[in-house]
Design an enzyme around this catalytic site. Structure first.
Site, PDB file in Angstrom:
ATOM      1  N   ASP A  55       0.856  -1.192   0.000  1.00  0.00           N
ATOM      2  CA  ASP A  55       0.000   0.000   0.000  1.00  0.00           C
ATOM      3  C   ASP A  55       0.891   1.241   0.000  1.00  0.00           C
ATOM      4  O   ASP A  55       2.086   1.170   0.284  1.00  0.00           O
ATOM      5  CB  ASP A  55      -0.914   0.010   1.250  1.00  0.00           C
ATOM      6  CG  ASP A  55      -2.190   0.818   1.030  1.00  0.00           C
ATOM      7  OD1 ASP A  55      -2.078   2.051   0.872  1.00  0.00           O
ATOM      8  OD2 ASP A  55      -3.282   0.235   1.016  1.00  0.00           O
ATOM      9  N   CYS A  89     -20.863   0.848  -8.693  1.00  0.00           N
ATOM     10  CA  CYS A  89     -20.905   2.162  -9.382  1.00  0.00           C
ATOM     11  C   CYS A  89     -20.808   2.029 -10.900  1.00  0.00           C
ATOM     12  O   CYS A  89     -20.975   3.018 -11.617  1.00  0.00           O
ATOM     13  CB  CYS A  89     -19.783   3.066  -8.892  1.00  0.00           C
ATOM     14  SG  CYS A  89     -20.049   3.622  -7.207  1.00  0.00           S
ATOM     15  N   SER A 100     -17.008  -2.382  -8.804  1.00  0.00           N
ATOM     16  CA  SER A 100     -17.974  -1.717  -7.921  1.00  0.00           C
ATOM     17  C   SER A 100     -19.371  -1.671  -8.539  1.00  0.00           C
ATOM     18  O   SER A 100     -19.529  -1.641  -9.768  1.00  0.00           O
ATOM     19  CB  SER A 100     -17.489  -0.283  -7.699  1.00  0.00           C
ATOM     20  OG  SER A 100     -18.514   0.503  -7.131  1.00  0.00           O
ATOM     21  N   TYR A 106     -15.435   7.453 -11.491  1.00  0.00           N
ATOM     22  CA  TYR A 106     -14.998   6.287 -10.707  1.00  0.00           C
ATOM     23  C   TYR A 106     -15.615   5.015 -11.300  1.00  0.00           C
ATOM     24  O   TYR A 106     -14.934   4.002 -11.489  1.00  0.00           O
ATOM     25  CB  TYR A 106     -15.429   6.493  -9.253  1.00  0.00           C
ATOM     26  CG  TYR A 106     -15.296   5.292  -8.349  1.00  0.00           C
ATOM     27  CD1 TYR A 106     -14.070   4.905  -7.821  1.00  0.00           C
ATOM     28  CD2 TYR A 106     -16.422   4.537  -7.994  1.00  0.00           C
ATOM     29  CE1 TYR A 106     -13.970   3.803  -6.974  1.00  0.00           C
ATOM     30  CE2 TYR A 106     -16.330   3.444  -7.152  1.00  0.00           C
ATOM     31  CZ  TYR A 106     -15.106   3.078  -6.641  1.00  0.00           C
ATOM     32  OH  TYR A 106     -15.005   1.987  -5.806  1.00  0.00           O
TER      33      TYR A 106
END
Ligand code: NAD
Length: 327
Positions: A32, A120, A118, A149
């Site tokens: 990360d 989305c 996602s 996104y």
């Protein structure tokens, strides 16, 4: 010993995933940009670095990783995704990470990457009726996500599946729907709805007020992170089902109902004040027919049960932060 790589291990879901893989006996490398903010990572090795750097991606992938999870993304709650101010970063950063990770894995002979897309990605035109949104996997096209996104996620899920077709990979694509739980972002602008509401309720005085973006009649479903991880591992290990598949709850509630549930858990009565704010689509719910058919499993935990542990954790964070501010 089996080895796994978790990209985005310093984030909410990646942190839980690293813990689960460790509990299953894997040796885990977490990667990360930053350390986990709310816990010590369970990963055996945690590498800090930028997955937008192709050379870095090649350096962290090894040929003997049997499971690679690519969860790293530039993301946040509605306040970050829907303002429009972060669109270029969101698209550039996340697409670059996915392009690099596919290249690195192919180059090192790693055949299978789990990718977290996602809800989305679903077209805004199927999510205008709050009582009746259509989020079945097949409804994704003609594409019309309501955020950049979502467009980046759609591009990247197609990219992972193109590597399956053209390079013989066995990548897996999940479409997560609003994941929540302890040890996620709960303040600062990138938090999601359940965390924001838990924080607002925990911070409010009994008989006080709570601000809600919009009229609160927009609907959503929320999946506890433990079931998200369970579904992700089942998809990753399924014999030959690549997805895309929804990993979400089909217990749809309005935001007003969500607030009421959290208030009941907290034992508080609060007056809802509706204010302008970024909202996203009018209704969204997970359609779990495909996951049930292909994996013989679907999430089933009641929302209320997951909210209880999440509220308790966020209330503690609020108390710790208040006491730090007064000392
Ligand atoms: P998160 O923001 O907590 O975790 C993402 C992590 O990626 C962060 O720790 C971030 O530092 C890291 N990252 C970002 N850019 C990086 C870079 N260039 N190099 C290295 N690391 C980088 O998010 P999360 O909630 O854990 O979500 C994980 C994945 O699931 C994301 O891909 C997200 O889009 C997807 N997803 C999440 C939800 C949800 O409700 N949480 C819903 C749908 C999809």
């Amino acid at each position: 010993m089996k080895k796994a790589l978790v990209c985005g291990a310093g984030g909410f879901i990646g942190g839980h995933l690293a813990r689960r893989l460790k509990d299953e006996g894997f040796w885990v490398r977490g990667v990360d940009l930053k350390a986990h903010e709310h816990c010590t990572s369970a990963a055996d090795e945690f590498v800090i670095g930028d997955l937008r750097d192709a050379g870095f991606c090649r350096s962290i992938v090894e040929h003997d990783f049997c499971e690679v999870y690519q969860l790293a993304a530039d993301m946040g709650g509605a306040g970050y995704i829907f303002s429009g101010d972060n669109d270029a970063d969101i698209m550039h950063n996340s697409a670059t990470i996915n392009l690099n990770m596919l290249d690195a894995c192919l180059n090192k002979g790693v055949r299978k990457i789990f990718y977290s897309s996602s809800a989305c990605i679903y077209p805004a035109y199927n999510q205008e009726d709050p009582e009746n949104p259509d989020c079945s996997e097949a409804s994704a096209y003609p594409a019309a996500p309501d955020s950049e996104y979502g467009w980046e996620k759609l591009f990247s899920e197609r990219l992972y599946l193109a590597y399956n077709r053209n390079h013989g990979m066995q990548n897996r694509v999940a479409r997560y729907h609003n994941i929540f739980g302890p040890m996620g972002t709960w303040d600062g602008g990138k938090e999601k709805v359940p965390a924001a509401i838990c924080r607002k309720v925990a911070s409010a005085l009994d008989d006080g007020a709570i601000e809600i973006w919009g009229d609160g009649q927009q609907t959503r479903s929320f999946l506890h992170v433990d079931e998200c991880i369970e579904g992700s591992l089942r998809l990753m290990r399924s014999a030959n089902f690549e997805g895309p598949v929804n990993i979400g709850s089909d217990e749809m509630v309005s935001i007003n109902q969500l607030v009421d549930m959290v208030c009941t858990i907290a034992g508080k009565t609060l007056n809802k004040v509706h204010i302008d704010g970024p909202l996203g689509v009018r209704g969204r719910n997970s359609d779990n027919s495909l996951i049930a058919e292909k994996l013989g499993w679907a999430p089933c935990q009641p929302l209320r049960a997951g909210l209880e542990s999440t509220y308790s954790w966020i209330r503690q964070q609020v108390e710790i932060s208040n006491s730090a501010a007064t000392h």
